[in-house]
Scaffold this active site. Structure first.
Site, PDB file in Angstrom:
ATOM      1  CE  LYS A 225      52.385 -13.164 -17.437  1.00 60.01           C
ATOM      2  NZ  LYS A 225      51.542 -12.055 -17.262  1.00 60.01           N
TER       3      LYS A 225
ATOM      4  CG  ASN B 160      72.193  -1.463 -27.017  1.00 63.45           C
ATOM      5  OD1 ASN B 160      71.251  -0.785 -26.609  1.00 63.45           O
ATOM      6  ND2 ASN B 160      72.270  -2.761 -26.846  1.00 63.45           N
ATOM      7  N   GLY B 161      72.519   1.714 -25.437  1.00 61.16           N
ATOM      8  CA  GLY B 161      72.606   2.019 -24.001  1.00 61.16           C
ATOM      9  C   GLY B 161      72.064   3.406 -23.729  1.00 61.16           C
TER      10      GLY B 161
ATOM     11  NE  ARG C 258      70.007  -6.449 -29.581  1.00 60.72           N
ATOM     12  CZ  ARG C 258      70.727  -6.836 -28.514  1.00 60.72           C
ATOM     13  NH1 ARG C 258      70.967  -8.107 -28.323  1.00 60.72           N
ATOM     14  NH2 ARG C 258      71.166  -5.970 -27.621  1.00 60.72           N
TER      15      ARG C 258
ATOM     16  CB  CYS D  28      70.272  -0.399 -29.919  1.00 58.54           C
ATOM     17  SG  CYS D  28      69.442   1.041 -29.264  1.00 58.54           S
TER      18      CYS D  28
ATOM     19  CG  HIS E 122      33.124 -13.437   1.407  1.00 63.75           C
ATOM     20  ND1 HIS E 122      32.130 -13.045   2.265  1.00 63.75           N
ATOM     21  CD2 HIS E 122      34.287 -13.015   1.969  1.00 63.75           C
ATOM     22  CE1 HIS E 122      32.640 -12.383   3.279  1.00 63.75           C
ATOM     23  NE2 HIS E 122      33.954 -12.355   3.128  1.00 63.75           N
TER      24      HIS E 122
ATOM     25  CD  GLU F  74      50.893 -10.408 -14.148  1.00 61.30           C
ATOM     26  OE1 GLU F  74      49.773  -9.965 -14.446  1.00 61.30           O
ATOM     27  OE2 GLU F  74      51.741 -10.709 -14.994  1.00 61.30           O
TER      28      GLU F  74
ATOM     29  CD1 TRP G 163      64.485   0.065 -26.605  1.00 62.38           C
ATOM     30  CD2 TRP G 163      63.029  -0.905 -27.987  1.00 62.38           C
ATOM     31  NE1 TRP G 163      63.348  -0.180 -25.898  1.00 62.38           N
ATOM     32  CE2 TRP G 163      62.430  -0.780 -26.709  1.00 62.38           C
ATOM     33  CE3 TRP G 163      62.293  -1.482 -29.000  1.00 62.38           C
ATOM     34  CZ2 TRP G 163      61.137  -1.214 -26.440  1.00 62.38           C
ATOM     35  CZ3 TRP G 163      61.004  -1.926 -28.724  1.00 62.38           C
ATOM     36  CH2 TRP G 163      60.440  -1.787 -27.469  1.00 62.38           C
TER      37      TRP G 163
ATOM     38  CE  LYS H  50      54.731  -8.449 -25.191  1.00 56.06           C
ATOM     39  NZ  LYS H  50      54.638  -8.978 -23.798  1.00 56.06           N
TER      40      LYS H  50
ATOM     41  CD  GLU I 155      49.430 -14.187 -20.356  1.00 56.84           C
ATOM     42  OE1 GLU I 155      49.048 -13.702 -21.416  1.00 56.84           O
ATOM     43  OE2 GLU I 155      50.015 -13.523 -19.494  1.00 56.84           O
TER      44      GLU I 155
HETATM   45  C1  AGP Z   1      49.855 -10.170 -20.150  1.00 58.80           C
HETATM   46  O1  AGP Z   1      50.758 -11.236 -19.963  1.00 58.80           O
HETATM   47  C2  AGP Z   1      49.194 -10.213 -21.503  1.00 58.80           C
HETATM   48  N1  AGP Z   1      50.146 -10.278 -22.536  1.00 58.80           N
HETATM   49  C3  AGP Z   1      48.149  -9.113 -21.670  1.00 58.80           C
HETATM   50  O2  AGP Z   1      47.263  -9.178 -20.581  1.00 58.80           O
HETATM   51  C4  AGP Z   1      48.711  -7.671 -21.724  1.00 58.80           C
HETATM   52  O3  AGP Z   1      49.190  -7.292 -20.459  1.00 58.80           O
HETATM   53  C5  AGP Z   1      47.543  -6.727 -22.131  1.00 58.80           C
HETATM   54  O4  AGP Z   1      47.117  -7.088 -23.415  1.00 58.80           O
HETATM   55  C6  AGP Z   1      47.935  -5.240 -22.106  1.00 58.80           C
HETATM   56  O5  AGP Z   1      48.955  -5.023 -23.052  1.00 58.80           O
HETATM   57  P1  AGP Z   1      49.746  -3.614 -22.998  1.00 58.80           P
HETATM   58  O6  AGP Z   1      50.436  -3.564 -21.676  1.00 58.80           O
HETATM   59  O7  AGP Z   1      50.681  -3.666 -24.158  1.00 58.80           O
HETATM   60  O8  AGP Z   1      48.710  -2.516 -23.129  1.00 58.80           O
END
Ligand code: AGP
Length: 615
Positions: A492, A101-102, A27, A2, A511, A488, A75, A610, A495
């Site tokens: 990272k 906020n909290g 935010r 928030c 393999h 993961e 939020w 995002k 991407e």
């Molecule tokens: C991860 O760093 C990416 N931004 C992407 O793989 C993301 O995790 C994926 O698009 C899923 O998004 P969501 O968790 O909002 O469903």
């Protein structure tokens, strides 16, 4: 999180507050509201939607004059986003107004007590309970607003950045802070209160930052009076002369949102288990699970559907659910699951994991599973998002808004929620001993401080990034619970730095992938001294014998891997089942620094969004 903005002074409060709330939009929020006071009446406007919508609504509802005002961007944590749940919240008499906020953990019993005394509630928020508690105390004890706020804050448990106004004492604002930041801007005969300095930096660079457990009384004709909430002890406030730019303030002083969010993980994990995990008693309370426990206990299997990083969190959940709760789990890419005509029906539980709660493929997988009779549970970070509303039940991660496209704190808080669920089911099914359960509960509660320890290695990790930032390919390896971490870590890196990276189970090297190994190939290996540690050491030896460069994430004090690897990043000792929340942090920092060294746009990498709301 928030956003909070308050103003008291010689200017018109409304434009200061609206502009201040717009400065806090980064935010993340879902609704907004403002209270104005012009010396005669209290006027409140609030709306679901954006600050611009609030400005339009307030200007349409009444005149927006006033020398005092408080504004808020919400939020949602308790109660879905709508006009009623938006802040400010007023006490039943309308005299006391608050923004917050909290999270107040014990708001429910307080609300019940107030209801017995005749109080009524319009919203689903913990904040409305707090503002009525303040009024109840003030009337019963016949004390000032400052005293009533202090007594109320000593009754509540949780986190807050709070600003309170009382129409019967209209030249005063009272603020309090516990676990959520609050800054007081000190101008020439004017004061500002806000979540950070961005709303007032253009008016004054003089700021008081309240510490946790402190409160302040702000009056136009007086100095800011700061006290300890616990004992009313006076505090001499230090006035900072701010040198920060607006951009630096929004990122909390970090260079990028991604780095800020990596550092927010300890707090985000604490906030995610706050009010759900009682470490002393070991009790885990999660309404979304408690009310549907039979669905999980009687599930033929659990299917997890997600995308990207959330899919990796689902893989971690597969290990922990099967290992601890002995429930069969299948993890599916939502984009594949929705189209492959899977066998799913009544008796199955589908867990959908999504930070944004808007990913099209995950949403479609949910709808298909529901249409075939499965029970669908959501793990989301955005309250009131499409996935949160589409699922039969769910549990939110309380990571706060994740702005950086590369998901970091969402991943570790998703695992936090999934670990809580697995522990709860294992306890209910008695598939682990009481002592193992207690040990894992304590281990989970130690994760935030362990991550804080790992974050202290950032400088060393940056040096490793300098060695490998010009690589064109890389491999990530892990076994057991850390195989998903290898995936993961690779995601990272690729991407945000655009270096090709692949994650593999360490044993898979023989393999095929081992054919790739030469002195130009950095291999990032998660090699903690748990699980099949010796097997991972053998994999490292195979890589070394082919001149591969090895960067290992190891348990603190591990000399065996240190003799083999080119670089080691140490993490504190932790159970393997809890380690992904810890072993991921070094890989997040590595990818961040490699990307920076390559001049990449870390927060908005090329070609990425995002939230992937389209197929
Ligand atoms: C991860 O760093 C990416 N931004 C992407 O793989 C993301 O995790 C994926 O698009 C899923 O998004 P969501 O968790 O909002 O469903």
């Amino acid at each position: 999180m928030c956003g909070i903005v308050g103003y008291l002074g010689s200017r018109e409060a409304f434009p200061v507050i609206i502009k201040g709330l717009q400065r806090l939009e980064y935010r993340g929020y879902d609704s907004a509201g403002v209270m104005l006071y012009d010396g005669s009446e209290v006027r409140v406007s609030k709306t679901q939607g954006k600050v611009f919508d609030l400005k339009t609504k307030a200007e349409g509802e009444h005149n927006t004059k006033g020398f005092l005002g408080i504004g808020h961007t919400r939020w949602a944590t308790h109660g879905v986003p709508n006009d009623v749940n938006a802040h400010p919240h007023q006490s039943n008499s309308g005299r006391i107004v608050a923004i917050h906020n909290g999270i107040i953990e014990n708001y429910a019993p307080i609300q019940q007590t107030l209801e017995k005394r005749g109080y009524t509630f319009q919203s689903d928020t913990d904040t409305e309970v707090l503002v009525n508690l303040i009024e109840e105390i003030q009337i019963k004890e016949e004390v000032s607003l400052t005293k009533a706020v202090r007594l109320a804050l000593n009754e509540v448990v949780g986190a807050y950045a709070l600003v309170v106004f009382d129409a019967s004492d209209p030249s005063t604002l009272v603020t309090g802070r516990m676990g959520s930041p609050l800054a007081i801007g000190v101008g020439e005969n004017e004061f500002f209160v806000s979540s950070d300095a961005s709303p007032f930096i253009e008016f004054t660079s003089n700021a008081i930052y309240l510490e946790d457990g402190e409160m302040a009384t702000i009056r136009l004709d007086k100095e800011v009076a700061v006290r300890k909430i616990a004992n009313e002890k006076k505090v001499n406030p230090f006035i900072h002369e701010l040198q920060l730019s607006l951009d630096e303030i929004e990122k909390g002083g970090y260079d990028h949102f991604m780095l800020k969010e990596i550092y927010e993980q300890p707090k985000a994990i604490r906030d995610t288990y706050r009010g759900r995990l009682n470490v002393e008693s070991g009790l885990i309370k999660m309404a979304g699970i408690d009310n549907q426990l039979d669905k999980f206990l009687n599930a033929k299997r659990i299917i997890i559907a997600a995308c990207g990083t959330s899919w990796h969190a689902g893989l971690v959940a597969e290990y922990i659910f099967e290992d601890l709760a002995r429930i069969p789990v299948e993890v599916e890419y939502a984009s594949e699951f929705r189209y492959r005509n899977p066998v799913i029906g009544p008796g199955d539980v589908l867990i959908a994991i999504s930070q944004s709660g808007e990913t099209a493929d995950t949403l479609a997988a949910i709808k298909m599973a529901k249409s075939r009779g499965a029970f669908v549970f959501g793990v989301c970070n955005v309250v009131g998002s499409s996935i949160a509303r589409e699922t039969h039940a769910g549990a939110y991660t309380h990571a706060g808004p994740e702005i950086g496209v590369a998901s970091t704190k969402a991943f570790t808080t998703q695992i936090t929620v999934l670990t809580l669920i697995a522990l709860k089911l294992a306890k209910e099914k008695a598939t682990i001993s009481d002592s193992e359960y207690a040990h894992l509960v304590k281990g989970l509660a130690s994760i935030p401080s362990h991550i804080e320890t790992v974050l202290q290695s950032e400088a060393a990790i940056k040096e490793i990034a300098e060695v490998y930032h010009q690589s064109t390919n890389s491999l990530y390896l892990g076994r057991g619970y850390n195989f998903p971490v290898a995936l993961e870590g690779a995601l990272k890196l690729k991407e945000i730095s655009y270096i090709h990276a692949e994650g593999y189970p360490a044993a898979e090297m023989k393999h095929g992938p081992i054919a790739l190994i030469d002195e130009s190939m950095p291999v990032f290996v998660v090699a903690i001294r748990k699980g099949h540690y010796e097997k991972v050491v053998s994999n490292i030896q195979e890589i070394k014998s082919r001149k591969g460069k090895i960067i290992a994430v190891v348990t603190k004090g591990d000399n065996q891997v240190a003799e083999l690897a080119d670089h080691c990043i140490e993490i504190p000792e932790i159970e393997e089942s809890l380690s992904p929340m810890l072993t991921t942090t070094p890989l997040q920092l590595l990818s961040y620094h490699i990307a920076i060294l390559r001049g990449c746009n870390v927060d908005q990498p090329r070609n990425l969004a995002k939230s992937v709301t389209v197929e």
